[in-house]
Design a protein around this motif. Structure first.
Motif, PDB file in Angstrom:
ATOM      1  N   GLY A  38       0.814  -1.214   0.000  1.00 23.22           N
ATOM      2  CA  GLY A  38       0.000   0.000   0.000  1.00 23.22           C
ATOM      3  C   GLY A  38       0.846   1.262   0.000  1.00 23.22           C
ATOM      4  N   CYS A  39       1.969   1.224   0.703  1.00 26.56           N
ATOM      5  CA  CYS A  39       2.875   2.379   0.719  1.00 26.56           C
ATOM      6  C   CYS A  39       4.111   2.152  -0.156  1.00 26.56           C
ATOM      7  N   HIS A  40       4.651   0.928  -0.093  1.00 31.69           N
ATOM      8  CA  HIS A  40       5.902   0.640  -0.806  1.00 31.69           C
ATOM      9  C   HIS A  40       5.672   0.254  -2.260  1.00 31.69           C
ATOM     10  N   GLY A  41       4.411   0.204  -2.684  1.00 31.03           N
ATOM     11  CA  GLY A  41       4.070  -0.045  -4.079  1.00 31.03           C
ATOM     12  C   GLY A  41       3.865  -1.513  -4.381  1.00 31.03           C
ATOM     13  N   GLU A  42       2.718  -1.822  -4.951  1.00 29.50           N
ATOM     14  CA  GLU A  42       2.425  -3.203  -5.317  1.00 29.50           C
ATOM     15  C   GLU A  42       3.393  -3.710  -6.371  1.00 29.50           C
ATOM     16  N   ASN A  43       3.845  -2.822  -7.237  1.00 34.47           N
ATOM     17  CA  ASN A  43       4.794  -3.200  -8.276  1.00 34.47           C
ATOM     18  C   ASN A  43       6.226  -2.830  -7.897  1.00 34.47           C
ATOM     19  N   GLY A  44       6.421  -2.491  -6.619  1.00 34.00           N
ATOM     20  CA  GLY A  44       7.754  -2.146  -6.136  1.00 34.00           C
ATOM     21  C   GLY A  44       8.086  -0.673  -6.211  1.00 34.00           C
ATOM     22  N   VAL A  45       7.210   0.123  -6.796  1.00 37.63           N
ATOM     23  CA  VAL A  45       7.437   1.563  -6.913  1.00 37.63           C
ATOM     24  C   VAL A  45       6.541   2.279  -5.903  1.00 37.63           C
ATOM     25  N   PRO A  46       7.130   2.858  -4.853  1.00 40.34           N
ATOM     26  CA  PRO A  46       6.323   3.547  -3.843  1.00 40.34           C
ATOM     27  C   PRO A  46       5.568   4.731  -4.435  1.00 40.34           C
ATOM     28  N   GLN A  47       4.393   4.981  -3.865  1.00 42.80           N
ATOM     29  CA  GLN A  47       3.587   6.113  -4.312  1.00 42.80           C
ATOM     30  C   GLN A  47       4.224   7.440  -3.907  1.00 42.80           C
ATOM     31  N   GLU A  48       4.772   7.494  -2.711  1.00 38.95           N
ATOM     32  CA  GLU A  48       5.399   8.706  -2.175  1.00 38.95           C
ATOM     33  C   GLU A  48       6.898   8.676  -2.455  1.00 38.95           C
ATOM     34  N   LYS A  49       7.452   9.799  -2.839  1.00 36.30           N
ATOM     35  CA  LYS A  49       8.880   9.852  -3.153  1.00 36.30           C
ATOM     36  C   LYS A  49       9.776   9.749  -1.919  1.00 36.30           C
ATOM     37  N   THR A  50       9.212   9.954  -0.739  1.00 29.57           N
ATOM     38  CA  THR A  50      10.004   9.810   0.486  1.00 29.57           C
ATOM     39  C   THR A  50       9.862   8.419   1.099  1.00 29.57           C
ATOM     40  N   THR A  51       9.130   7.542   0.423  1.00 33.10           N
ATOM     41  CA  THR A  51       8.997   6.150   0.858  1.00 33.10           C
ATOM     42  C   THR A  51      10.034   5.321   0.105  1.00 33.10           C
ATOM     43  N   PRO A  52      10.805   4.507   0.809  1.00 30.85           N
ATOM     44  CA  PRO A  52      11.873   3.775   0.122  1.00 30.85           C
ATOM     45  C   PRO A  52      11.370   2.601  -0.715  1.00 30.85           C
ATOM     46  N   VAL A  53      12.137   2.296  -1.744  1.00 31.22           N
ATOM     47  CA  VAL A  53      11.964   1.056  -2.488  1.00 31.22           C
ATOM     48  C   VAL A  53      12.461  -0.060  -1.576  1.00 31.22           C
ATOM     49  N   ILE A  54      11.630  -1.086  -1.387  1.00 33.36           N
ATOM     50  CA  ILE A  54      12.078  -2.244  -0.612  1.00 33.36           C
ATOM     51  C   ILE A  54      12.122  -3.510  -1.464  1.00 33.36           C
ATOM     52  N   SER A  55      11.450  -3.517  -2.599  1.00 33.52           N
ATOM     53  CA  SER A  55      11.494  -4.677  -3.490  1.00 33.52           C
ATOM     54  C   SER A  55      12.903  -4.809  -4.051  1.00 33.52           C
ATOM     55  N   GLY A  56      13.494  -5.986  -3.844  1.00 29.74           N
ATOM     56  CA  GLY A  56      14.843  -6.220  -4.349  1.00 29.74           C
ATOM     57  C   GLY A  56      15.945  -5.729  -3.430  1.00 29.74           C
ATOM     58  N   GLN A  57      15.571  -5.171  -2.285  1.00 27.08           N
ATOM     59  CA  GLN A  57      16.577  -4.723  -1.306  1.00 27.08           C
ATOM     60  C   GLN A  57      17.169  -5.964  -0.643  1.00 27.08           C
ATOM     61  N   TRP A  58      18.318  -5.829  -0.030  1.00 26.26           N
ATOM     62  CA  TRP A  58      19.013  -6.954   0.587  1.00 26.26           C
ATOM     63  C   TRP A  58      18.242  -7.499   1.786  1.00 26.26           C
ATOM     64  N   LEU A  59      18.168  -8.818   1.870  1.00 25.13           N
ATOM     65  CA  LEU A  59      17.462  -9.509   2.950  1.00 25.13           C
ATOM     66  C   LEU A  59      17.945  -9.060   4.325  1.00 25.13           C
ATOM     67  N   GLY A  60      19.252  -9.070   4.550  1.00 21.69           N
ATOM     68  CA  GLY A  60      19.793  -8.708   5.859  1.00 21.69           C
ATOM     69  C   GLY A  60      19.407  -7.301   6.263  1.00 21.69           C
ATOM     70  N   TYR A  61      19.479  -6.376   5.323  1.00 24.23           N
ATOM     71  CA  TYR A  61      19.116  -4.992   5.617  1.00 24.23           C
ATOM     72  C   TYR A  61      17.625  -4.884   5.955  1.00 24.23           C
ATOM     73  N   LEU A  62      16.766  -5.495   5.124  1.00 22.73           N
ATOM     74  CA  LEU A  62      15.328  -5.421   5.383  1.00 22.73           C
ATOM     75  C   LEU A  62      14.983  -5.990   6.754  1.00 22.73           C
ATOM     76  N   TYR A  63      15.572  -7.135   7.077  1.00 19.02           N
ATOM     77  CA  TYR A  63      15.288  -7.743   8.374  1.00 19.02           C
ATOM     78  C   TYR A  63      15.725  -6.827   9.517  1.00 19.02           C
ATOM     79  N   LEU A  64      16.931  -6.277   9.426  1.00 15.91           N
ATOM     80  CA  LEU A  64      17.422  -5.407  10.506  1.00 15.91           C
ATOM     81  C   LEU A  64      16.546  -4.178  10.684  1.00 15.91           C
ATOM     82  N   GLN A  65      16.045  -3.617   9.593  1.00 16.01           N
ATOM     83  CA  GLN A  65      15.186  -2.436   9.715  1.00 16.01           C
ATOM     84  C   GLN A  65      13.860  -2.799  10.375  1.00 16.01           C
ATOM     85  N   LEU A  66      13.261  -3.922   9.961  1.00 19.36           N
ATOM     86  CA  LEU A  66      12.025  -4.366  10.617  1.00 19.36           C
ATOM     87  C   LEU A  66      12.268  -4.634  12.093  1.00 19.36           C
TER      88      LEU A  66
END
Length: 193
Positions: A38-66
């Motif tokens: 809903g925020c990070h984009g269903e197709n991987g492109v966020p609607q808001e420009k200040t919302t980060p792309v998370i699709s394809g981001q590194w697993l370790g980084y995503l986990y640590l941020q969560l």
């Protein structure tokens, strides 16, 4: 412009509050991931420009941020209430799911030569590629910065600089030692890669 930004922030907060009950009812990993979209984009492109792309981001980084959001080490008006609804057992599977998705092409233009040169000089002083790897593609727990939203990159660097984003003190020290003009050049350059 500030009024528009504050109005937009209030609207996003209302959307998050309305979406939270739906998110809390999400049972499967796919349903939870769809809510993230809903925020990070269903197709991987966020609607808001200040919302980060998370699709394809590194697993370790995503986990640590969560994990950092869940523990309260990283705070955000939109993300914190959402992650609070997740169970600890959801964090790694969600990170894995998004890390397997393709990195979207945002179509951001390459930085002009003068901005690129300024960014390269700043990198020579700060050493961004020492952690974020050559071409800013990241690895493991270091995020990919190449092709990330320019607005998000700049805001994130400024938040580290002011220690609003406090989950990586080393980054805060580096950003504090870098001029705001250099941070703007770095954000423009990395976004266009």
């Amino acid at each position: 412009m500030r009024m528009l930004a504050s109005t937009w922030a209030a609207l996003v907060a209302v959307i998050v509050i309305v979406a939270l009950p739906t998110f809390a009812c999400a049972d499967t990993l796919e349903e939870k991931a769809a809510m993230c979209g809903g925020c990070h984009g269903e197709n991987g492109v966020p609607q808001e420009k200040t919302t980060p792309v998370i699709s394809g981001q590194w697993l370790g980084y995503l986990y640590l941020q969560l994990r950092d959001y869940k523990r309260g080490d990283r705070k955000d008006d939109q993300m914190t209430p959402v992650v609070d609804l997740l169970e600890q057992a959801d964090l790694l599977p969600l990170a894995e799911l998004f890390s397997r998705k393709p990195w979207p092409r945002l179509g951001q233009p390459p930085a002009p030569a003068d901005v690129r040169e300024k960014a390269e000089r700043a990198n020579g002083s700060v050493g961004c590629t020492g952690c974020h790897q050559a071409s800013y593609i990241g690895e493991g727990t270091q995020p990919r910065l190449a092709g990330q939203r320019q607005e998000y990159l700049l805001q994130s660097m400024l938040d580290f600089r002011t220690r609003k984003r406090a989950n990586n003190p080393g980054m805060s020290d580096l950003m504090k030692a870098t001029s705001e003009d250099d941070l703007k050049a770095l954000a423009a350059y990395m976004a266009g890669l």
